[in-house]
Motif scaffolding. Structure first.
Motif, PDB file in Angstrom:
ATOM      1  N   ARG A  59       9.709   1.102   8.035  1.00 28.79           N
ATOM      2  CA  ARG A  59      10.315   1.302   6.707  1.00 28.79           C
ATOM      3  C   ARG A  59      11.070   0.037   6.281  1.00 28.79           C
ATOM      4  O   ARG A  59      10.964  -0.410   5.143  1.00 28.79           O
ATOM      5  N   LEU A  60      11.807  -0.547   7.210  1.00 30.81           N
ATOM      6  CA  LEU A  60      12.544  -1.773   6.913  1.00 30.81           C
ATOM      7  C   LEU A  60      11.585  -2.920   6.582  1.00 30.81           C
ATOM      8  O   LEU A  60      11.842  -3.719   5.678  1.00 30.81           O
ATOM      9  N   GLY A  61      10.450  -3.001   7.282  1.00 35.19           N
ATOM     10  CA  GLY A  61       9.446  -4.018   6.987  1.00 35.19           C
ATOM     11  C   GLY A  61       8.849  -3.844   5.606  1.00 35.19           C
ATOM     12  O   GLY A  61       8.584  -4.828   4.898  1.00 35.19           O
ATOM     13  N   ILE A  62       8.628  -2.597   5.195  1.00 35.96           N
ATOM     14  CA  ILE A  62       8.113  -2.311   3.847  1.00 35.96           C
ATOM     15  C   ILE A  62       9.137  -2.764   2.803  1.00 35.96           C
ATOM     16  O   ILE A  62       8.797  -3.403   1.809  1.00 35.96           O
ATOM     17  N   LYS A  63      10.412  -2.458   3.066  1.00 35.80           N
ATOM     18  CA  LYS A  63      11.466  -2.879   2.138  1.00 35.80           C
ATOM     19  C   LYS A  63      11.577  -4.402   2.084  1.00 35.80           C
ATOM     20  O   LYS A  63      11.767  -4.976   1.009  1.00 35.80           O
ATOM     21  N   LEU A  64      11.448  -5.058   3.236  1.00 37.21           N
ATOM     22  CA  LEU A  64      11.479  -6.519   3.274  1.00 37.21           C
ATOM     23  C   LEU A  64      10.348  -7.094   2.433  1.00 37.21           C
ATOM     24  O   LEU A  64      10.546  -8.032   1.652  1.00 37.21           O
ATOM     25  N   HIS A  65       9.165  -6.516   2.566  1.00 35.25           N
ATOM     26  CA  HIS A  65       8.007  -6.949   1.776  1.00 35.25           C
ATOM     27  C   HIS A  65       8.313  -6.822   0.284  1.00 35.25           C
ATOM     28  O   HIS A  65       8.066  -7.755  -0.491  1.00 35.25           O
ATOM     29  N   ARG A  66       8.864  -5.699  -0.106  1.00 37.72           N
ATOM     30  CA  ARG A  66       9.156  -5.455  -1.524  1.00 37.72           C
ATOM     31  C   ARG A  66      10.209  -6.431  -2.049  1.00 37.72           C
ATOM     32  O   ARG A  66      10.083  -6.962  -3.151  1.00 37.72           O
ATOM     33  N   PHE A  84       0.794  -1.227   0.000  1.00 40.46           N
ATOM     34  CA  PHE A  84       0.000   0.000   0.000  1.00 40.46           C
ATOM     35  C   PHE A  84       0.827   1.278   0.000  1.00 40.46           C
ATOM     36  O   PHE A  84       0.300   2.353  -0.253  1.00 40.46           O
ATOM     37  N   VAL A  85       2.113   1.176   0.278  1.00 46.55           N
ATOM     38  CA  VAL A  85       2.997   2.341   0.290  1.00 46.55           C
ATOM     39  C   VAL A  85       3.705   2.390  -1.061  1.00 46.55           C
ATOM     40  O   VAL A  85       4.407   1.449  -1.430  1.00 46.55           O
ATOM     41  N   ARG A  86       3.494   3.444  -1.792  1.00 44.49           N
ATOM     42  CA  ARG A  86       4.020   3.554  -3.152  1.00 44.49           C
ATOM     43  C   ARG A  86       5.247   4.460  -3.207  1.00 44.49           C
ATOM     44  O   ARG A  86       5.254   5.548  -2.641  1.00 44.49           O
ATOM     45  N   GLY A  87       6.266   3.991  -3.889  1.00 45.34           N
ATOM     46  CA  GLY A  87       7.442   4.795  -4.164  1.00 45.34           C
ATOM     47  C   GLY A  87       8.425   4.865  -3.008  1.00 45.34           C
ATOM     48  O   GLY A  87       8.113   4.568  -1.863  1.00 45.34           O
ATOM     49  N   ARG A  88       9.657   5.274  -3.342  1.00 40.93           N
ATOM     50  CA  ARG A  88      10.703   5.406  -2.324  1.00 40.93           C
ATOM     51  C   ARG A  88      10.528   6.650  -1.466  1.00 40.93           C
ATOM     52  O   ARG A  88      10.853   6.651  -0.292  1.00 40.93           O
ATOM     53  N   VAL A 138       9.970   7.886   3.723  1.00 40.28           N
ATOM     54  CA  VAL A 138      10.480   8.814   4.739  1.00 40.28           C
ATOM     55  C   VAL A 138       9.439   9.142   5.805  1.00 40.28           C
ATOM     56  O   VAL A 138       9.788   9.624   6.879  1.00 40.28           O
ATOM     57  N   PHE A 139       8.173   8.855   5.526  1.00 40.70           N
ATOM     58  CA  PHE A 139       7.107   9.174   6.476  1.00 40.70           C
ATOM     59  C   PHE A 139       6.898   8.081   7.514  1.00 40.70           C
ATOM     60  O   PHE A 139       6.038   8.211   8.370  1.00 40.70           O
ATOM     61  N   TYR A 140       7.675   7.008   7.436  1.00 38.78           N
ATOM     62  CA  TYR A 140       7.503   5.876   8.333  1.00 38.78           C
ATOM     63  C   TYR A 140       8.719   5.714   9.238  1.00 38.78           C
ATOM     64  O   TYR A 140       9.848   5.983   8.815  1.00 38.78           O
ATOM     65  N   PRO A 141       8.495   5.251  10.476  1.00 42.40           N
ATOM     66  CA  PRO A 141       9.628   4.990  11.379  1.00 42.40           C
ATOM     67  C   PRO A 141      10.553   3.935  10.771  1.00 42.40           C
ATOM     68  O   PRO A 141      10.130   3.122   9.939  1.00 42.40           O
ATOM     69  N   GLY A 142      11.799   3.926  11.206  1.00 44.24           N
ATOM     70  CA  GLY A 142      12.822   3.050  10.634  1.00 44.24           C
ATOM     71  C   GLY A 142      12.457   1.588  10.576  1.00 44.24           C
ATOM     72  O   GLY A 142      12.680   0.925   9.560  1.00 44.24           O
TER      73      GLY A 142
END
Length: 130
Positions: free
Chosen positions: A40-47, A25-29, A33-37
């Protein structure tokens, strides 16, 4: 890759788990920046997990079977088919989805709600914060 699998791969860290759930649900890099570290790492792991799954030779071969006009959506269809097959094979019957999520380590929403205050309220709010 389904949400339960993303939760399992995120381990026992609530921030990683929340990010794993938000990954679709979070689009783009720039939005990261709007998410805590940890989120953010969990979003990157998902991707990265999705990218790994989508690059598997079996999945690439399946995608080629779709007509060109539908290939854009083939990843979604393949994910749904794998999720359905996994669910039908492993969780036959009528499972309790809360217990099923807890079996995969999900403690949410209670534990993850502690992170909610640090999240943007909407994509529109993200744009206004720029």
């Amino acid at each position: 890759m389904n949400f339960l699998a993303h939760l399992l791969l995120a381990g026992d860290d609530d921030g990683l788990r929340l990010g794993a759930l938000l990954g679709d649900f979070v689009r783009g890099r720039r939005a990261l920046v709007f998410y805590p570290g940890d989120v953010r790492l969990g979003i990157k792991l998902h991707r990265h997990t999705d990218q790994f799954f989508d690059s598997m030779p079996e999945v690439v071969k399946l995608r080629k079977n779709f007509p060109a006009s539908f290939r854009r959506y083939s990843g979604i269809v393949i994910d749904l088919a794998y999720d359905h097959e996994h669910f039908a094979t492993v969780y036959s019957g009528n499972p309790d989805f809360v217990k099923l999520a807890e079996a995969y380590g999900a403690k949410w929403p209670v534990d993850m709600m502690d992170k909610a205050d640090a999240l943007p309220t909407s994509p529109q709010a993200q744009q206004r914060q720029k």
